[in-house]
Design an enzyme around this catalytic site. Structure first.
Site, PDB file in Angstrom:
ATOM      1  N   HIS A 154       2.599  -4.898  -1.600  1.00  0.00           N
ATOM      2  CA  HIS A 154       3.925  -4.273  -1.717  1.00  0.00           C
ATOM      3  C   HIS A 154       4.318  -3.682  -0.372  1.00  0.00           C
ATOM      4  O   HIS A 154       3.513  -3.659   0.560  1.00  0.00           O
ATOM      5  CB  HIS A 154       3.924  -3.176  -2.786  1.00  0.00           C
ATOM      6  CG  HIS A 154       3.020  -2.018  -2.462  1.00  0.00           C
ATOM      7  ND1 HIS A 154       1.713  -1.943  -2.884  1.00  0.00           N
ATOM      8  CD2 HIS A 154       3.227  -0.886  -1.732  1.00  0.00           C
ATOM      9  CE1 HIS A 154       1.174  -0.823  -2.439  1.00  0.00           C
ATOM     10  NE2 HIS A 154       2.064  -0.160  -1.728  1.00  0.00           N
ATOM     11  N   HIS A 201       3.755  -1.266  -8.596  1.00  0.00           N
ATOM     12  CA  HIS A 201       4.968  -1.440  -7.801  1.00  0.00           C
ATOM     13  C   HIS A 201       4.864  -2.715  -6.977  1.00  0.00           C
ATOM     14  O   HIS A 201       3.792  -3.091  -6.515  1.00  0.00           O
ATOM     15  CB  HIS A 201       5.308  -0.244  -6.912  1.00  0.00           C
ATOM     16  CG  HIS A 201       4.208   0.214  -5.993  1.00  0.00           C
ATOM     17  ND1 HIS A 201       2.882   0.119  -6.272  1.00  0.00           N
ATOM     18  CD2 HIS A 201       4.269   0.786  -4.774  1.00  0.00           C
ATOM     19  CE1 HIS A 201       2.175   0.624  -5.274  1.00  0.00           C
ATOM     20  NE2 HIS A 201       2.986   1.024  -4.343  1.00  0.00           N
ATOM     21  N   HIS A 216       5.516   1.377   5.141  1.00  0.00           N
ATOM     22  CA  HIS A 216       4.253   0.638   5.245  1.00  0.00           C
ATOM     23  C   HIS A 216       4.290  -0.670   4.474  1.00  0.00           C
ATOM     24  O   HIS A 216       5.022  -0.819   3.507  1.00  0.00           O
ATOM     25  CB  HIS A 216       3.058   1.475   4.766  1.00  0.00           C
ATOM     26  CG  HIS A 216       3.043   1.777   3.286  1.00  0.00           C
ATOM     27  ND1 HIS A 216       3.611   2.902   2.760  1.00  0.00           N
ATOM     28  CD2 HIS A 216       2.524   1.097   2.232  1.00  0.00           C
ATOM     29  CE1 HIS A 216       3.424   2.915   1.447  1.00  0.00           C
ATOM     30  NE2 HIS A 216       2.780   1.832   1.090  1.00  0.00           N
ATOM     31  N   HIS A 248      -3.470   8.717  -4.596  1.00  0.00           N
ATOM     32  CA  HIS A 248      -2.122   9.140  -4.960  1.00  0.00           C
ATOM     33  C   HIS A 248      -2.105   9.613  -6.418  1.00  0.00           C
ATOM     34  O   HIS A 248      -2.777   9.032  -7.270  1.00  0.00           O
ATOM     35  CB  HIS A 248      -1.138   7.970  -4.887  1.00  0.00           C
ATOM     36  CG  HIS A 248      -0.914   7.415  -3.530  1.00  0.00           C
ATOM     37  ND1 HIS A 248      -0.495   8.172  -2.467  1.00  0.00           N
ATOM     38  CD2 HIS A 248      -1.015   6.148  -3.064  1.00  0.00           C
ATOM     39  CE1 HIS A 248      -0.347   7.381  -1.411  1.00  0.00           C
ATOM     40  NE2 HIS A 248      -0.670   6.160  -1.738  1.00  0.00           N
ATOM     41  N   TYR A 257      -3.931   5.181   4.675  1.00  0.00           N
ATOM     42  CA  TYR A 257      -2.812   4.769   5.523  1.00  0.00           C
ATOM     43  C   TYR A 257      -3.259   4.832   6.971  1.00  0.00           C
ATOM     44  O   TYR A 257      -3.897   5.807   7.390  1.00  0.00           O
ATOM     45  CB  TYR A 257      -1.622   5.718   5.378  1.00  0.00           C
ATOM     46  CG  TYR A 257      -0.879   5.628   4.078  1.00  0.00           C
ATOM     47  CD1 TYR A 257      -0.172   4.494   3.724  1.00  0.00           C
ATOM     48  CD2 TYR A 257      -0.872   6.704   3.202  1.00  0.00           C
ATOM     49  CE1 TYR A 257       0.521   4.429   2.541  1.00  0.00           C
ATOM     50  CE2 TYR A 257      -0.171   6.647   2.014  1.00  0.00           C
ATOM     51  CZ  TYR A 257       0.519   5.510   1.686  1.00  0.00           C
ATOM     52  OH  TYR A 257       1.209   5.446   0.519  1.00  0.00           O
ATOM     53  N   GLU A 267      -1.260   0.036   4.693  1.00  0.00           N
ATOM     54  CA  GLU A 267      -2.080   0.701   3.680  1.00  0.00           C
ATOM     55  C   GLU A 267      -3.130  -0.275   3.178  1.00  0.00           C
ATOM     56  O   GLU A 267      -2.843  -1.455   2.959  1.00  0.00           O
ATOM     57  CB  GLU A 267      -1.191   1.137   2.500  1.00  0.00           C
ATOM     58  CG  GLU A 267      -1.961   1.771   1.345  1.00  0.00           C
ATOM     59  CD  GLU A 267      -1.065   2.152   0.166  1.00  0.00           C
ATOM     60  OE1 GLU A 267      -0.069   1.440  -0.098  1.00  0.00           O
ATOM     61  OE2 GLU A 267      -1.370   3.162  -0.502  1.00  0.00           O
TER      62      GLU A 267
HETATM   63 FE   FE2 Z   1       1.819   1.786  -0.842  1.00  0.00          FE
END
Ligand code: FE2
Length: 309
Positions: A154, A201, A216, A248, A257, A267
């Site tokens: 992503h 995502h 990113h 997260h 990151y 990432e």
């Molecule tokens: Fe991400």
């Protein structure tokens, strides 16, 4: 769930400042597989377990950032249907001919209200993952070179007008909103995590005054141990790390990151969960954003909010 319409983010073209240094990083440190170079000097890569010809394209330029992000759709009829739907909505599109990107069919490109160039395409040559289609092994030597993520997963993009961006992805492209962050007013959506399948995502946006910015590109690892090993490889190669290893709250991803040699953040992550389109959107309030970003440390890292390319 049958995956129709948009299937996945299939490629990102990233601007780099010095091509040789970038190729060394993406090939030897990140561990992507170089699959081609074109007449304009662009260099093409795929992750070891991806089957299509490429997912990352590097272009040498004066400034770092992202040129465009491409999504693969199910077939040519789907591409035509989305092209018509975009036109109906008054969104101008450009058609790029087959072969403009190596081994890739026709692409339909449009500009988001956030300033990002997005494109849809239906075909790209399958080059496989280096293993046979009959009785394959679970991995091969390509999966042990460098960080060696499984796939390009992503991107998170920063730009203005993300409410309008959400409408395009949800109403036209068939995505659904998995998680969101509300601003200090408790109403305005300041960050969005959107999925076109069962990934937590496929693309994310943060409201930001400058258009067209890259936060990113993200690469999937297949275990937490592999994320930690990625951190070891970053340190051995003196890669600048931004955040992590940590987890997260938003998406539950376990992450690091860091920055490529041109200052583009990337990432390496693992985990999350598997949403369906009927799931209610998860909301994070502004006061809980620190946990959303870094759950163990509950820290709203300033660099995360301010450094983009
Ligand atoms: Fe991400």
């Amino acid at each position: 769930m049958a995956l129709e319409g948009v299937m996945r983010p299939g490629h990102a073209q990233i601007r780099v400042l010095e091509l040789d240094a970038a190729v060394h990083f993406y090939r030897d440190v990140l561990g992507l597989v170089e699959t081609g170079r074109d007449a304009s000097g662009r260099v093409y890569f795929k992750c070891w377990d991806e089957r299509d010809h490429h997912s990352i394209v590097l272009r040498e330029a004066e400034s770092a950032g992202i040129d465009f992000l491409g999504f693969k759709v199910r077939d040519d009829a789907t591409l035509d249907r989305f092209e018509a739907k975009l036109a109906e909505a008054g969104i101008a599109t450009t058609s790029l001919p087959a072969g403009d990107l190596l081994e890739t069919g026709r692409r339909v490109r449009f500009t988001l209200p956030s300033g990002h160039e997005i494109e849809l395409y239906a075909t790209k040559t399958s080059v496989g993952n280096g293993m046979p289609m009959v009785n394959p092994a679970p991995w091969n030597e390509q999966s042990e070179t460098g960080i060696a993520p499984v796939r390009f997963d992503h991107a998170l993009l920063y730009g203005p007008n993300i409410a309008d961006v959400k409408r395009i992805f949800v109403d036209i492209l068939g995505f659904y909103l998995v998680e969101r962050v509300l601003g200090p007013d408790g109403e305005t959506e300041t960050a969005l995590w959107l999925s076109c399948g069962q990934k937590v995502h496929d693309i994310a946006f943060v409201e930001h005054p400058e258009p067209g910015k890259l936060h990113h590109c993200s690469f999937l690892m297949d275990s937490w141990e592999k994320v930690l090993r990625a951190g070891d490889i970053m340190s051995k190669n003196e890669i600048s790390v931004d955040i992590g290893p940590t987890r997260h709250g938003i998406t539950r991803g376990c992450t690091i990151y860091a920055w490529d040699p041109s200052g583009n953040r990337f990432e390496t992550f693992q985990g999350g969960y598997y949403p369906y389109p009927d799931y209610e959107t998860i909301t994070w309030t502004w006061d809980a954003f620190p946990q959303g970003l870094d759950y163990p440390q509950r820290k709203l890292h300033e660099s995360f909010l301010s450094i983009v390319t």
